[in-house]
Every structure is written in C-alpha cells, then in structure tokens.
Scaffold this active site. Structure first.
Site, PDB file in Angstrom:
ATOM      1  N   TYR A   1     -10.997   2.704   1.902  1.00  0.00           N
ATOM      2  CA  TYR A   1     -10.934   3.079   0.493  1.00  0.00           C
ATOM      3  C   TYR A   1     -10.484   1.872  -0.341  1.00  0.00           C
ATOM      4  O   TYR A   1     -11.099   1.532  -1.353  1.00  0.00           O
ATOM      5  CB  TYR A   1     -10.000   4.278   0.297  1.00  0.00           C
TER       6      TYR A   1
ATOM      7  N   GLU B   1      -7.918  13.116  -7.224  1.00  0.00           N
ATOM      8  CA  GLU B   1      -6.660  12.740  -7.885  1.00  0.00           C
ATOM      9  C   GLU B   1      -5.868  13.980  -8.284  1.00  0.00           C
ATOM     10  O   GLU B   1      -4.643  14.009  -8.125  1.00  0.00           O
ATOM     11  CB  GLU B   1      -6.921  11.846  -9.097  1.00  0.00           C
TER      12      GLU B   1
ATOM     13  N   TRP C   1      -1.466  10.288  -0.924  1.00  0.00           N
ATOM     14  CA  TRP C   1      -2.875   9.922  -0.991  1.00  0.00           C
ATOM     15  C   TRP C   1      -3.488   9.970   0.403  1.00  0.00           C
ATOM     16  O   TRP C   1      -4.656  10.318   0.558  1.00  0.00           O
ATOM     17  CB  TRP C   1      -3.029   8.547  -1.642  1.00  0.00           C
TER      18      TRP C   1
END
Length: 178
Positions: free
Chosen positions: A17, A39, A47
């Site tokens: 990512y 998000e 995350w």
C-alpha cells in the site's frame, strides 16, 4: 514519532500500500470511493486491521461500484452487517451506502467524484473538512485528511527522503501542482 515510511517497507500489508498506492493520484471514482469507505472504517481501529480486511471489503461492496452500493436497501445492509470479513458497524455501513448516493449526485453535477475534488482543489485541510462534513456522512478531520493525503490532494503521505516520494511526485499529484 514513527512515520508510515518507517513502518511500511517490507511489511506484507503496509508495504504494498505504501509503495504503490499511498499518496499517488487516484483517477477512478470506484477507487476513490473505496478509499473513502476504508478510511471511514479505519476510524477507531488500526490501518492494518483495514488492510487485512480489504479484499473482504472489495467483495462485500461489489468492487466499490458506486451505483450498486447507492442502490443498497435493507437486505444488502443486513448482509453487510452479518459479514464477519468486514467491520460490522451500522453507522459505517450506513455512511458507505449514503455516501455512494452522494457521489452519484456529484457525478451528475461534475461528471465524476474526482472532478468534484478537482473543482474544489486546492483547499487547506480545514476547508476540505468543512466541505466533506457538508457533503458526506462520517467524515471527520482524520478521515478527510487521510483520504486526501492518500489520493494526492494533500501533501504529507511520504517523507521527502522516502524513496517512494520521488515516484509520487513523478505521478504529479494535485497538491504538487499539475
């Protein structure tokens, strides 16, 4: 203070990512919608948790097809809330469905979600937050900041000495001027 550029390299989830998506411009509305949904779902969680569930989110939200998600009714909402592969939070699920409908309206007015973002760019973080709060559900300062940093509308995704930063700049993110 640790920075994502320190944590991510070599990590099985963060690494790809960080190296190939974070901070790069995003052109596709489905990909922007995915970032918004991820998000929103990260709020209150790590995350890493979201990245580990990303494939399940992509399947559950049918590739983040804006029109399909906007059309979700009670059966789809119940399916999502029963899906152990994703984060089963009613407020977050409802926000995803509602926000898909908002993106449809933005597309009708501006041609695309990206065109709407481009129309408002550049804004400072606070201006973006106010705009998103007026437009979408479940979009506080952290969610808006990360969404816009991750998609190239705000700087700060990478340190200047991070090797990925040069690739991000080569991709000409909106914050760097086109």
């Amino acid at each position: 203070m640790s920075h994502y550029c320190d944590l991510a390299p070599g990590h099985p989830f963060h690494g790809p990512y960080h190296d190939h998506e974070y901070g790069f411009p995003v052109e596709d509305d489905c990909a922007l919608f995915e970032r918004l949904v991820l998000e929103i779902n990260q709020a209150g969680l790590s995350w890493l948790t979201v990245l580990k569930k990303r494939a399940a989110f992509q399947a559950a939200f049918e590739g983040f097809d804006v029109d399909r998600v906007a059309a979700y009714g009670e059966a789809e909402r119940a399916r999502l809330l029963a899906d152990a592969g994703i984060i089963r939070n009613r407020l977050k699920v409802d926000a995803a469905i509602h926000n898909a409908g908002v993106i449809q309206a933005l597309r009708a007015e501006h041609g695309s979600f990206k065109a709407w973002l481009d129309h408002h760019h550049p804004l400072e973080h606070g201006g973006w937050v106010r705009l998103f709060k007026r437009t979408f559900r479940f979009t506080g300062p952290e969610i808006v900041g990360e969404l816009l940093m991750s998609s190239g509308y705000l700087p700060g995704a990478h340190r200047d000495d991070c090797p990925v930063q040069a690739s991000v700049l080569d991709a000409r993110p909106p914050w760097a001027g086109r």
